[in-house]
Scaffold this active site. Structure first.
Site, PDB file in Angstrom:
ATOM      1  N   ASP A  10       0.844  -1.185   0.000  1.00  0.00           N
ATOM      2  CA  ASP A  10       0.000   0.000   0.000  1.00  0.00           C
ATOM      3  C   ASP A  10       0.887   1.245   0.000  1.00  0.00           C
ATOM      4  OD1 ASP A  10      -1.987   1.871   0.503  1.00  0.00           O
ATOM      5  OD2 ASP A  10      -3.087   0.512   1.819  1.00  0.00           O
ATOM      6  N   ASP A 100      -2.996   2.390  -5.930  1.00  0.00           N
ATOM      7  CA  ASP A 100      -1.964   2.423  -4.888  1.00  0.00           C
ATOM      8  C   ASP A 100      -1.929   1.185  -3.994  1.00  0.00           C
ATOM      9  OD1 ASP A 100      -4.306   2.843  -3.556  1.00  0.00           O
ATOM     10  OD2 ASP A 100      -3.770   4.798  -2.731  1.00  0.00           O
ATOM     11  N   GLU A 101      -2.611   0.112  -4.380  1.00  0.00           N
ATOM     12  CA  GLU A 101      -2.738  -1.048  -3.496  1.00  0.00           C
ATOM     13  C   GLU A 101      -2.733  -2.348  -4.270  1.00  0.00           C
ATOM     14  OE1 GLU A 101      -5.875  -1.819  -0.363  1.00  0.00           O
ATOM     15  OE2 GLU A 101      -6.193   0.272  -0.885  1.00  0.00           O
TER      16      GLU A 101
END
Length: 411
Positions: A10, A100-101
């Site tokens: 993350d 973003d993950e």
DNA sequence: TCTGGGGTCCTAGGACCC
DNA sequence: TCTGGGGTCCTAGGACCC
């Protein structure tokens, strides 16, 4: 017992971190990306209560020294791709959840790179060295635990949950960390004195199901008892595509509704055609200021992807809803297409080849060709080159680049 | 000027079928 | 006497996620 071979990675406050990376003067300062509305904020800004979705004005009243930046959207995509390419060097099994993950299944890589904790440390270092971005990682035996661990690890940390310490890790944590527990569920649980995941586990499954419904109750009980059967999946096709636009509150005149829906229908249609997909269910959403949102939908006999076809259905639904609900002010319009399936262009071409005719068929073909021509012209000359039905795009609350980043990338 | 935009999944009730 | 029961599809609304 299996080992902690699932990583949840993350990127911390991703957009804001990129801005601080690009402009060192912003480092250590509370910043927000976005003009009228906060699209993302740095940890320093979150500290003051600045959240995404918040009007910039409100954010500034919470944090007077807040610095707002317009955003470098193409950099976000580039850096995100770079980070997940690095992840791909560890394992081919990467499930990207958003820009973003991602989850990584590294069980097949331990013989090459060492145990998952070693891999996670190396990954964090490599991402920092090569991109300059802080990456938090949770490592655990299941996706759920890995995700919880990365949340605990933030910012810029690593938490490894060893398989024989899972319950002692999980049960003292606040229930809010469970995937699926938002503000409403959290409040309902708090009413019953349930604040930690351990307390959640102590609730009888039947009580939980009565409180939250069948599926949510079962889901939460399973997670509280650390039963998460999901594996890391590489690809997932999205089931719907939509677009919406917030508007200054105003009367829903025919012109406003038709033009806004045309713009939204065209945005959705263009994306569908690009992926050679279409959908049978067309839905619209209308937000009435200070009230609930209204939705209407219609399922057609076959899938469509044409901008005009989507627009026609959306417009009928909107007019119907506005009349039925006696709506005299709106602050948002949205269009979405679901029940997606592949290859609508091909189907249309086959129908053509077989000389399938009938009412409206020639017209359908003509419109399909028009859409295709517009798509091609835009590819060549840019998005603004050609419009549908002469629609002029006004100033938008959110840049198109931001919308594109939010779209699910699924193939 | 009390909330931006893209998604997922679930629920309850109704229609319809066997 | 007032009527079973399961399955599927659809609609409107809502909670939640990033």
């Amino acid at each position: 017992m299996a080992s902690a071979d699932i990583l949840h990675v993350d990127l911390d406050a991703f957009y804001a971190s990129v801005e601080q990376l690009l402009n060192p003067a912003l480092r250590g300062k509370p910043i927000a990306v976005g003009a009228g509305v906060v699209l993302a904020s740095s940890y320093e800004a979150k500290h003051y209560g600045v959240q995404s979705g918040m009007p910039t004005r409100q954010a500034r009243s919470l944090c007077p020294q807040l610095v707002t930046v317009p955003g470098h959207f193409s950099e976000y995509q580039r850096l995100s791709d770079q980070v997940f390419d690095i992840c791909g060097d560890l394992t081919p099994i990467v499930e990207r959840i958003s820009i973003d993950e991602a989850w990584l299944d590294v069980s097949g890589s331990t013989h090459l790179f060492g145990d998952s904790a070693t891999m996670a440390r190396a990954l964090r270092k490599r991402v920092l060295d090569e991109t300059g971005l802080p990456l938090s990682i949770g490592a655990a035996r299941t996706k759920f635990l890995a995700k919880v661990a990365s949340q605990v690890a933030k910012p810029d940390g690593l938490v490894v949950v060893e398989p024989d310490h899972e319950m002692e890790f999980l049960h003292p944590l606040p229930v809010r960390l469970v995937w699926g527990v938002g503000p409403v569920t959290q409040a309902k649980l708090a009413e019953r004195g349930v604040h930690t995941i351990g307390e959640l586990a102590q609730l009888k499954p039947q009580a939980l199901e009565r409180m939250l419904g069948d599926a949510a109750g079962k889901h939460l009980n399973a997670l509280a008892w650390n039963r998460d059967p999901r594996g890391v999946e590489r690809h997932r096709r999205s089931g719907s595509m939509g677009a919406q636009s917030a508007l200054p509150r105003q009367a829903p005149t025919d012109e406003l509704v038709s033009q806004t829906l045309m713009r939204l229908a065209d945005r959705v249609g263009t994306r569908l055609r690009k992926k050679d997909r279409g959908g049978r269910t067309i839905a619209i959403r209308i937000r009435i200021p200070e009230q609930r949102a209204i939705s209407r939908r219609r399922t057609l006999g076959s899938a469509i992807s044409g901008s005009d076809a989507i627009h026609r259905v959306a417009l009928e639904l909107a007019h119907q809803a506005i009349k039925e609900e006696k709506i005299h002010e709106i602050s948002l319009l949205g269009v979405s297409v679901s029940g997606l399936r592949e290859g609508t262009a091909l189907q249309l071409e086959l129908a053509l080849g077989q000389g399938e005719s009938g009412a409206g068929s020639d017209e359908g073909v003509r419109r399909w060709e028009l859409d295709r021509a517009i798509d091609q012209a835009r590819e060549r000359f840019g998005k603004e080159a050609v419009g549908h039905g002469g629609v002029v795009f006004g100033r938008q609350s959110v840049p198109d680049e931001f919308r594109e980043l939010a779209e699910k990338k699924d193939d």
